[in-house]
Motif scaffolding. Structure first.
Motif, PDB file in Angstrom:
ATOM      1  N   THR A  34       0.846  -1.186   0.000  1.00  0.00           N
ATOM      2  CA  THR A  34       0.000   0.000   0.000  1.00  0.00           C
ATOM      3  C   THR A  34       0.886   1.242   0.000  1.00  0.00           C
ATOM      4  O   THR A  34       1.816   1.356   0.813  1.00  0.00           O
ATOM      5  N   ASP A  37      -2.347   5.686   2.075  1.00  0.00           N
ATOM      6  CA  ASP A  37      -3.461   4.951   2.675  1.00  0.00           C
ATOM      7  C   ASP A  37      -4.433   4.408   1.634  1.00  0.00           C
ATOM      8  O   ASP A  37      -5.405   3.741   1.992  1.00  0.00           O
ATOM      9  N   GLU A  38      -4.185   4.685   0.340  1.00  0.00           N
ATOM     10  CA  GLU A  38      -5.236   4.410  -0.629  1.00  0.00           C
ATOM     11  C   GLU A  38      -4.782   3.644  -1.867  1.00  0.00           C
ATOM     12  O   GLU A  38      -5.573   2.939  -2.480  1.00  0.00           O
ATOM     13  N   LEU A  39      -3.518   3.771  -2.288  1.00  0.00           N
ATOM     14  CA  LEU A  39      -3.065   3.159  -3.526  1.00  0.00           C
ATOM     15  C   LEU A  39      -2.500   1.761  -3.267  1.00  0.00           C
ATOM     16  O   LEU A  39      -1.669   1.573  -2.374  1.00  0.00           O
ATOM     17  N   GLN A  40      -2.953   0.805  -4.064  1.00  0.00           N
ATOM     18  CA  GLN A  40      -2.489  -0.571  -3.963  1.00  0.00           C
ATOM     19  C   GLN A  40      -1.575  -0.875  -5.154  1.00  0.00           C
ATOM     20  O   GLN A  40      -2.002  -0.798  -6.306  1.00  0.00           O
ATOM     21  N   ARG A  79      -6.705   2.309  -7.037  1.00  0.00           N
ATOM     22  CA  ARG A  79      -7.380   2.936  -5.897  1.00  0.00           C
ATOM     23  C   ARG A  79      -8.864   2.610  -5.994  1.00  0.00           C
ATOM     24  O   ARG A  79      -9.495   2.800  -7.049  1.00  0.00           O
ATOM     25  N   THR A  80      -9.434   2.121  -4.897  1.00  0.00           N
ATOM     26  CA  THR A  80     -10.847   1.787  -4.837  1.00  0.00           C
ATOM     27  C   THR A  80     -11.541   2.699  -3.823  1.00  0.00           C
ATOM     28  O   THR A  80     -11.069   2.852  -2.685  1.00  0.00           O
ATOM     29  N   TYR A  81     -12.656   3.298  -4.239  1.00  0.00           N
ATOM     30  CA  TYR A  81     -13.391   4.229  -3.389  1.00  0.00           C
ATOM     31  C   TYR A  81     -14.542   3.514  -2.688  1.00  0.00           C
ATOM     32  O   TYR A  81     -14.978   2.415  -3.107  1.00  0.00           O
ATOM     33  N   ASP A  82     -15.066   4.126  -1.627  1.00  0.00           N
ATOM     34  CA  ASP A  82     -16.163   3.538  -0.865  1.00  0.00           C
ATOM     35  C   ASP A  82     -17.403   3.343  -1.725  1.00  0.00           C
ATOM     36  O   ASP A  82     -18.222   2.455  -1.463  1.00  0.00           O
ATOM     37  N   SER A  86     -13.504   2.205  -8.994  1.00  0.00           N
ATOM     38  CA  SER A  86     -12.123   1.774  -8.968  1.00  0.00           C
ATOM     39  C   SER A  86     -11.385   2.400 -10.146  1.00  0.00           C
ATOM     40  O   SER A  86     -11.875   2.388 -11.274  1.00  0.00           O
TER      41      SER A  86
END
Length: 396
Positions: A34, A37-40, A79-82, A86
């Protein structure tokens, strides 16, 4: 004879005690981390190699080294959002290949580099990647894709006049794919009731990732404005699982020479899977492709005549074992000084899945080529070739 001896030796390897082939405890997972906090970030890839013995007509300069291989690195940043949205950047790089293991993209180091936006309403892709018709194509079951005689990535026959794979003369390929990895924009619907529909637009033969900024190579009869559409179906008909596909491409000749035209090609495919027992699955399938591109060369699209490729295949899977056979036929109508070409291909292979990363394959393949004018490197209008091979596929 060497091909048959290699095949016999490889069969002995696969027929050895199962414990000798037990790699189930040895596996490799893709590297994932990661960023922030957001990018995989995810890194993976494939590598394959073959030892083979080919029986083909001899000639001065014919290299009989008997090995071939390639390696590809894959990377993605997502990055995937709530909300479920994606966004991803994906790429693949061919970090190694020899003269026999050149893939669909002509040996490009950067095979793919594209962005993906996935929503509940479908998926959009922009950049250097496969078109919709090729992505959704069904061509029939195979023991392992790299060694399939249809759209192969590992050939075992060399042309001493060029130093390249002999099958480059005319390779069997039953999935419509002439938009290759040119920069494009594609849309794929969600799969509803088993049906998925997709379309792509490729402005030119450019490979600069972003569509519309490059016309591609400055050659005669280059194609532009490549439109394609595709549909696929996955579903069950009683105890049989079915896959169906259809694809179509059309384009405009940007620098038309006499006797040439814009691209028009289409393909269809089917595969049926049936569980004979709880442990044994039978798969049957095939595909058909027709194009006015001579030998499927996008820069040699003819005003008359067609190139056709057919593929039939079957596999039986039980536990870690896969046994399969393939038949392929192709014809290319020659014009403007090019010969009529035909090719017949056949193969049989046995695969053993060592674990989720490794598959060992042994097999035999045969090709016969014929032409109506001129000769091949053997001085004849026909040539026949056979090979036995031992192939290892690694993927992570």
């Amino acid at each position: 004879m060497k091909a048959y001896l290699l095949g016999a030796a490889a069969c002995a390897v696969l027929a050895g005690p199962a414990d000798a082939l037990d790699f189930s405890e040895w596996t490799v997972s893709p590297y994932e981390t990661t960023i922030g906090d957001e990018l995989q970030l995810k890194l993976g890839g494939t590598a394959n190699g073959s030892a083979y013995a080919a029986d083909q007509p001899d000639a001065p300069g014919l290299d009989r080294s008997g090995v071939t291989g390639a390696a590809v690195l894959a990377a993605s940043l997502q990055r995937t959002y709530d909300s479920g949205l994606s966004i991803a950047l994906k790429s693949t790089f061919q970090v190694y290949h020899d003269r026999l293991s050149i893939d669909n993209y002509g040996g490009d180091f950067i095979e793919k580099a594209y962005g993906v936006v996935q929503t509940g309403l479908g998926r959009v892709e922009i950049g250097n990647t496969d078109g919709a018709a090729y992505t959704l194509a069904v061509t029939g079951p195979v023991v392992e894709g790299d060694i399939s005689i249809d759209n192969t990535n590992a050939s075992f026959f060399k042309d001493p006049s060029t130093g390249q794979a002999f099958i480059n003369v005319f390779a069997l390929n039953s999935a419509a794919e002439n938009s290759l990895n040119y920069a494009k924009i594609s849309y794929y619907t969600p799969r509803l009731f088993g049906v998925q529909i997709a379309g792509s637009f490729t402005p030119s033969e450019g490979k600069d990732v972003v569509p519309f900024i490059d016309n591609g190579p400055d050659v005669a009869d280059r194609q532009k404005s490549i439109w394609e559409a595709a549909v696929s179906y996955n579903g069950d008909l009683g105890p049989v699982s079915m896959q169906l596909s259809g694809g179509w491409l059309a384009a405009h000749d940007d620098d038309k020479m006499p006797g040439h035209a814009g691209l028009n090609e289409w393909s269809i495919g089917v595969q049926a899977d049936y569980a004979l027992t709880d442990d044994v699955k039978l798969s049957l399938g095939g595909a058909y492709r027709r194009s006015n591109a001579y030998t499927f060369n996008i820069n040699d699209v003819l005003a008359t005549g067609d190139t056709i490729s057919n593929h039939l295949s079957a596999t039986i899977t039980t536990g870690p074992w896969i046994v399969g056979g393939e038949l392929g036929e192709g014809t290319a109508d020659g014009r403007l000084g090019s010969p009529d070409l035909s090719v017949h291909g056949a193969s049989a292979a046995v695969g053993y899945v060592l674990n989720s990363n490794l598959q060992l394959n042994v097999g035999w393949e045969h090709f016969t080529y014929k032409r109506d004018t001129g000769v091949f490197y053997n001085g004849l209008p026909g040539i026949t070739m056979d090979a036995g091979f031992l192939h290892l596929q690694f993927q992570v």
